[in-house]
Design an enzyme around this catalytic site. Structure first.
Site: not given
Ligand code: TRH
Length: 383
Positions: A19, A200, A260, A278, A280
């Site tokens: 989010d 996950y 990020q 979403e 990543s």
């Molecule tokens: O963390 P996610 O699983 O997040 C989301 C939320 O859970 C949300 O509620 C759900 O609906 C959605 O998934 C589908 O995965 P996501 O979206 O990939 O987000 C991860 C963020 O973390 C992304 O912006 C990259 C960042 N990140 C870093 O900045 N540094 C890191 O070392 C890592 C591993 C990730």
């Protein structure tokens, strides 16, 4: 048309990082590329802290990368003195709900702002029909619109910064050594097959380890594998790591949580990325490398429809053999309980085709206007 000058974004962290990952990218990009003022209300500063430099967890208000970041601890904070400037656009991140008192005040303005509900990304075909639809709120005199990220021209598009290089636009050796050395790690030998894993906890990761220790289970010419696992429940569940590269041709590393922008870099230099959520998922596409999407599980298996809708687009134009191998691999990865990764080896004969496809896919997507530009235009036209 005139670009709206003041924007507000509301973000509630439901779970994990996605989010705020998305809202933060959008806020920064609005400031950096469109020169507008952005106030971001976030209910969980600690979730953003490891993604950025210099966040102060104690500050109720601070400026980071030009974004006015405010702790959204309770809705009263919204009445605080010193909230300079009324927004022309208010973005509700992922239907998080906007505070009633704030809406009351906004709708009482002589020129009320636009209210944009930023939705989740999906590759499903219905997205283009729903993107941009008006949805007048029952109690307030505000123009409210749904904004759907997506893959078609008629959707809100995908987040991508103007300067973001695609994976193949960065020289491998240069970028690669920075990424690893920045984490105190020796760069892998050039014939190492590198994999990043951000998935996950139920990902079939042990199956992948077992596969990658076998010489026949790596793309041709790769003498060893390095798997870098992002922090989180999955990494914690690993227990003893498989061993040293010299012994079994497989090295598994636990990564720290990185900024990020560093995360984006990591994806650009790995041969295969396993991503989730979403944000990543989108970054893996800009990385222009083969990837596996471990999709966020939803009730009633709704995520399977999303997964297949994306695969339908992604696999278009591929050879039948590669398309089937990718589908089988992604399905095995996302089966709950996980399916057998025997399907992994089926993709290997097509590896260079997949790499080429990933570059083409990224270049093709990057030719469409990015989400932030589409959003600015969408709002400008409606103000
Ligand atoms: O963390 P996610 O699983 O997040 C989301 C939320 O859970 C949300 O509620 C759900 O609906 C959605 O998934 C589908 O995965 P996501 O979206 O990939 O987000 C991860 C963020 O973390 C992304 O912006 C990259 C960042 N990140 C870093 O900045 N540094 C890191 O070392 C890592 C591993 C990730």
């Amino acid at each position: 048309v005139r670009t709206p000058a003041r924007w507000e974004i509301f973000c509630r962290v439901i779970d994990n990082y996605g989010d705020i990952g998305v809202c933060w990218r959008l806020a920064r990009q609005l400031v950096a590329e469109h020169g507008v003022a952005v106030r971001l209300w976030l209910d969980a500063l600690p979730v953003l802290a490891p993604m950025v430099d210099g966040l102060d967890l104690e500050a109720a208000v601070q400026t980071l990368d030009g974004v006015e970041l405010r702790a959204w601890s309770d809705d009263l904070a919204l009445d605080a003195e010193g909230l300079a400037g009324w927004p022309e656009v208010v973005i509700e991140g992922f239907g998080c709900g906007l505070p009633e008192r704030h809406l009351d005040r906004l709708s009482a303005r002589a020129t009320p702002p636009l209210w944009i509900v930023l939705e989740y990304l999906s590759a499903e075909p219905w997205v283009a029909e729903h993107h941009g639809l008006a949805s007048p709120p029952p109690r307030h005199r505000l123009g409210r619109f749904f904004f759907f990220p997506g893959f078609d021209e008629g959707t809100g598009g995908l987040l991508r910064e103007r300067e973001l290089p695609l994976g193949h636009e960065v020289p491998d050796d240069l970028a690669g050594s920075c990424v690893w050395q920045g984490r105190g790690l020796a760069p892998p030998a050039p014939d190492t097959f590198t994999v990043s894993v951000f998935a996950y906890p139920d990902a079939p990761i042990q199956g992948l380890f077992e596969a990658l220790r076998e010489p026949d289970s790596r793309p041709t010419g790769r003498r060893a594998s390095r798997v870098a696992v992002a922090p989180g429940a999955l990494a914690e569940s690993l227990g003893n790591l498989p061993g040293t590269p010299s012994a079994i041709g497989l090295e598994v590393l636990r990564l720290p949580f990185v900024r990020q922008t560093a995360f984006d870099e990591l994806l650009r230099v790995c041969d295969l990325n396993i991503v989730r959520g979403e944000d990543s998922f989108v970054r893996a596409q800009w990385a222009a490398r083969p990837f596996v999407w471990h999709i966020y599980p939803q009730p009633d298996d709704a995520h399977r429809i999303k997964l297949d809708a994306f695969l339908d687009r992604y696999c278009r134009g591929m050879s039948g053999g590669l398309a089937q191998a990718i589908r089988d691999l992604w399905h095995a990865f996302n089966a709950r309980p996980a399916g057998s990764l025997a399907v992994w080896c089926a993709v290997l004969p097509y590896w260079t085709d997949w790499e080429e496809h990933a570059r083409r896919w990224a270049s093709q997507l990057a030719r469409s206007p990015d989400l932030c530009s589409r959003l600015v235009r969408f709002c400008a036209e409606r103000l």
